[in-house]
Design an enzyme around this catalytic site. Sequence first.
Site, PDB file in Angstrom:
ATOM      1  N   SER A  67       0.799  -1.237   0.000  1.00 26.27           N
ATOM      2  CA  SER A  67       0.000   0.000   0.000  1.00 26.27           C
ATOM      3  C   SER A  67       0.829   1.283   0.000  1.00 26.27           C
ATOM      4  O   SER A  67       0.264   2.355  -0.186  1.00 26.27           O
ATOM      5  CB  SER A  67      -0.942   0.014   1.200  1.00 26.27           C
ATOM      6  OG  SER A  67      -1.999  -0.876   0.955  1.00 26.27           O
ATOM      7  N   LYS A  70       0.527   3.498  -2.944  1.00 31.98           N
ATOM      8  CA  LYS A  70      -0.602   4.425  -3.092  1.00 31.98           C
ATOM      9  C   LYS A  70      -0.153   5.883  -3.008  1.00 31.98           C
ATOM     10  O   LYS A  70      -0.814   6.777  -3.553  1.00 31.98           O
ATOM     11  CB  LYS A  70      -1.664   4.120  -2.022  1.00 31.98           C
ATOM     12  CG  LYS A  70      -2.276   2.720  -2.177  1.00 31.98           C
ATOM     13  CD  LYS A  70      -3.147   2.328  -0.975  1.00 31.98           C
ATOM     14  CE  LYS A  70      -3.719   0.921  -1.145  1.00 31.98           C
ATOM     15  NZ  LYS A  70      -4.439   0.452   0.062  1.00 31.98           N
ATOM     16  N   TYR A 194      -3.655  -2.201 -10.300  1.00 32.70           N
ATOM     17  CA  TYR A 194      -3.536  -2.064  -8.844  1.00 32.70           C
ATOM     18  C   TYR A 194      -2.706  -3.208  -8.240  1.00 32.70           C
ATOM     19  O   TYR A 194      -1.805  -2.981  -7.426  1.00 32.70           O
ATOM     20  CB  TYR A 194      -4.937  -2.009  -8.225  1.00 32.70           C
ATOM     21  CG  TYR A 194      -4.940  -2.016  -6.721  1.00 32.70           C
ATOM     22  CD1 TYR A 194      -4.621  -0.867  -5.998  1.00 32.70           C
ATOM     23  CD2 TYR A 194      -5.236  -3.179  -6.005  1.00 32.70           C
ATOM     24  CE1 TYR A 194      -4.602  -0.879  -4.605  1.00 32.70           C
ATOM     25  CE2 TYR A 194      -5.225  -3.192  -4.618  1.00 32.70           C
ATOM     26  CZ  TYR A 194      -4.906  -2.051  -3.929  1.00 32.70           C
ATOM     27  OH  TYR A 194      -4.880  -2.069  -2.557  1.00 32.70           O
ATOM     28  N   TYR A 246      -4.539   3.730   8.120  1.00 35.64           N
ATOM     29  CA  TYR A 246      -5.906   3.217   8.274  1.00 35.64           C
ATOM     30  C   TYR A 246      -6.482   3.646   9.625  1.00 35.64           C
ATOM     31  O   TYR A 246      -6.306   4.799  10.030  1.00 35.64           O
ATOM     32  CB  TYR A 246      -5.945   1.686   8.073  1.00 35.64           C
ATOM     33  CG  TYR A 246      -5.160   1.277   6.851  1.00 35.64           C
ATOM     34  CD1 TYR A 246      -5.602   1.671   5.598  1.00 35.64           C
ATOM     35  CD2 TYR A 246      -3.974   0.579   6.946  1.00 35.64           C
ATOM     36  CE1 TYR A 246      -4.878   1.336   4.461  1.00 35.64           C
ATOM     37  CE2 TYR A 246      -3.245   0.251   5.811  1.00 35.64           C
ATOM     38  CZ  TYR A 246      -3.699   0.636   4.580  1.00 35.64           C
ATOM     39  OH  TYR A 246      -2.994   0.322   3.471  1.00 35.64           O
ATOM     40  N   VAL A 264       1.198  -3.709   3.842  1.00 33.37           N
ATOM     41  CA  VAL A 264       1.182  -5.011   4.512  1.00 33.37           C
ATOM     42  C   VAL A 264       2.438  -5.845   4.256  1.00 33.37           C
ATOM     43  O   VAL A 264       2.616  -6.893   4.852  1.00 33.37           O
ATOM     44  CB  VAL A 264      -0.070  -5.865   4.178  1.00 33.37           C
ATOM     45  CG1 VAL A 264      -1.323  -5.271   4.785  1.00 33.37           C
ATOM     46  CG2 VAL A 264      -0.224  -6.094   2.691  1.00 33.37           C
TER      47      VAL A 264
END
Length: 310
Positions: A67, A70, A194, A246, A264
């Site tokens: 992630s 991103k 993605y 998050y 992760v």
Amino acid sequence: MSTETLAQIVATVGKEIADAHRGEGKVADYIPALARVDANRFGLAVITCDGQMAEYGDAWLPFSIQSISKVFTLTMALQRMGESLWVRVGREPSGSRFNSIVQLEAEGGVPRNPFINAGAIVVTDAVLAGRTPGEAVDDIRDTLRRLAGADTIDVDKEVATSEAATGYRNYSLANFMKGFDNLHSPVEDVLQTYFHQCSLRITCRQLARAGLFLANEGVDPLTGEVVISPEHARRINAIMMTCGHYDASGEFAFQVGLPGKSGVGGGILTIVPDVAAVAVWSPGLNAVGNSQVGTLALERLAARMRWSVF
Ligand code: GLN
């Protein structure tokens, strides 16, 4: 006044944290290629806006960016679309898990922010627009290579294939948003892009280097490349601070006090505005899905360096 150099502090903090906590947390096991990563790995790299580099441990070993990618696709989407991106994705913390679908229906298929999976999938759709997935993935990879000054950065094909084979939740999120007309390209194309961006392999040294433009108002301080406008750089940092971890983003702001983005794979990219970029990697995750030991290392390093935006 301490006369310790940055290199000494990074080495000391790295050793203290690694000695006391190495191996803690639970390595992501939703795909085999991540599950077999050695939990005892620990790397830390700092690069300053004036070009000093300091590191500890496995800072030269590549890991799965997941992630953290991103941040770079958000940069690229803002380059391509500018402010109009914000019609399709918000910038409010979700307070939910990274792959949660609960808010999407009530909020008309517009994800809360670009760092939860739903939001990142919209951002990837913006990066993909007008191109094939292969072209978009090459562009993401090449952007990272250029920013990191490292042409070894590449997609781990096994990870990408497994992400696609097990990505049921991401397919749900994408199809749901497609139903709200918030994805323009076909779901399969967006998700292939993605999954490949998440499967890029990068080292702590390369990641810190690639993120350095965010510490310097959008300009790479070592090459002079204008990556993005100062306004956009400030906003990416703001979203990293409020949404980068998050539903533990508040805790990260409280404990570390710097913009950061986790993945992760166990990596975290952290920005010290006007000063430096920091990358840490330790594969064991906490209950929220952020690197457990990596977070501890950043807390200790920020405290020792007196780094905080507050
Ligand atoms: N590839 C993972 C997913 O999309 C990335 C999640 C993460 O790093 N938090 O589920």
